[in-house]
Design an enzyme around this catalytic site. Structure first.
Site, PDB file in Angstrom:
ATOM      1  CB  ALA A 173      -0.931  -0.006   1.201  1.00  0.00           C
ATOM      2  CB  CYS A 174       4.010   2.088   1.764  1.00  0.00           C
ATOM      3  SG  CYS A 174       3.626   0.969   3.099  1.00  0.00           S
ATOM      4  N   GLY A 175       3.626   1.701  -1.320  1.00  0.00           N
ATOM      5  CA  GLY A 175       4.304   1.908  -2.595  1.00  0.00           C
ATOM      6  C   GLY A 175       3.459   2.562  -3.657  1.00  0.00           C
TER       7      GLY A 175
END
Lengths: 297, 297
Positions: free
Chosen positions: A135-137
């Site tokens: 998700a962070c990416g």
């Protein structure tokens, strides 16, 4: 490189018997219904944990059976493993070997421990498909580029020509081999075929991606990657995820009985994969890589 | 509490036009095939990131549209949010508000930022469904207990009686409302109905679980949880995951056009959910909670 579907279906534990109340409405307009109790076979679904070098990597809800293949194929689809030599060992947790002392019956057989070969590791990049890290990416990078770990032009060297009549014959062959499906109605199937249309392996699962992982895992454990010249047929639709798994296994043609998504078509085009959808009856749609579909002059 | 399917389908961006080569094999025995290029509508598939209180929580591949509902429903299904009051705010990332400076066009609109109400938090337990954390939890605990976060007997107070003839009418109503499906063939649908069989909401997605999250999210944002007396119908099969989502939304009856898995039936039995499978034509199978299916004397 052949395997009969009888062999593929031989593993037990794929179905479970449950009591069911069968209700029939003989006349929709009337306020009547009949009910009778009977036994019904359901597709089994249980969690499988995959541990790599002692660290939990993922958990998937799957139909038991071919679990070592499922784990191996999953690692190929995550670009962690590229061939059999990348795996030093795999074993199913038997309740004594994994360092946990308080196992219940439910866990035994539901964890696969993978030991990677020296120099092979789970990189941060390879984890991009896992929920809590991927998700962070997304933010700050191009979505597709970030989710996808495909090498450059991975299939450009595979110029196999596939005959449309051969492709049209594949769904019937897959259905004929789906013995479990006919008894439960609840399983997705994936079949691997050679360019002559011969069935090499079939796997079924409650999850379409698991069925594909089991096929790819079967191949990698037999040291057959890349699967040049092969067709992978899935019983439902083709998602982005399945395109990625096919490409990483070196499969030049992915066919689906139902529709692909837009992202599946886009990624297939980018990776040079031939993507066939709506493969039904005597026709099919080719969404990318049409040069491999040999239209007779 | 009603919504027309025209309203539900109004959001754009759910389909994407792609070029396709249509190949037909007029005679399987002969080495002939015809091919023609045409445009085809595919179900759109793009990643959606969900951030909670500034931290990335999950990423799902979904069909764009109803993204705020999808995020809200996902949080209900993870037992993080129990009602509208648990959410302080939600917004779709527009490229300027989320603190990242180098957005590309792909990300804008593909991230939902959620702010939870004071006192509401993502607990370690609530994360057990996420791949990288849940795997650890399987070993050392009973699998179902560990994966599942359901409260005790959540549906025991809902004694709604559902008429078999009404249930048999639902798949036709769902199909009639599936305009997007008829144009792409690639979308799962979920429909919410009241006890009289009236359609309250329908959502479609490349992922079945996303379609259900969008339904539940629609309900929670309208402060309609728990969905007592309602039926949730899904177009495909019923998995463990869908049973969990239905129970957490307070839906007493989950119906599927296809088969449930064994774990879906087991969890439904445990949670007191009425689970109906193979809801087709004039018949259905009741796998759990048959007391809510009103068989006329």
């Amino acid at each position: 490189m052949t395997e009969t579907w009888q062999e593929a279906m031989a593993v037990s534990g794929r179905t479970a018997r449950r009591r069911v109340l069968r209700v029939t409405v003989p006349d929709a307009a009337a306020d009547r219904a009949t009910a009778s109790a009977r036994a019904d076979l359901l597709a089994a679904e249980e969690p499988l944990g995959i541990r790599v070098d002692g660290t939990a990597l993922t958990l998937t809800m799957r139909t038991p059976g071919d679990d070592v293949e499922l784990a191996a194929g999953f690692l190929v689809g995550e670009a962690i493993v590229r061939g059999r030599d990348d795996i030093a060992g795999m074993k199913v947790c038997d309740g004594t070997s994994c360092g946990h002392l308080d196992h219940t019956d439910d866990e035994i057989g539901n964890i696969v421990d993978v030991t990677l070969a020296p120099g092979v590791a789970v990189s941060t990049g390879a984890r991009r498909n896992f929920m809590t890290t991927s998700a962070c990416g997304v933010c700050g990078k191009t979505s597709i580029d970030d989710i996808c770990v495909l090498p450059q032009a991975p299939l450009s060297g595979d110029e196999t020509a596939f005959a449309p009549a051969m492709l049209a014959s594949l769904p019937g062959k897959l259905r004929a081999a789906q013995r479990v499906f006919s008894s439960t109605g609840g399983l997705h199937a994936a079949g691997l075929f050679n360019a002559a249309g011969e069935l090499l392996a079939i796997r079924e699962d409650v999850g379409r991606h698991n069925a594909v992982d089991k096929i790819v895992g079967w191949a990698v454990l037999q040291d057959k990657l890349p699967l040049a010249g092969c067709t992978l047929l899935v019983s439902g639709r083709a998602s982005f995820e399945l395109v990625q798994k096919a490409v990483l296994a070196g499969i030049p043609l992915l066919a689906a009985v139902s529709a692909p998504s837009s992202l599946a078509a886009d990624l297939a085009e980018e990776a040079g994969l031939t993507l066939v959808g709506f493969l039904r009856g005597q026709s099919m749609n080719v969404y990318s890589g049409p040069h491999r579909v040999a239209i007779p002059a």
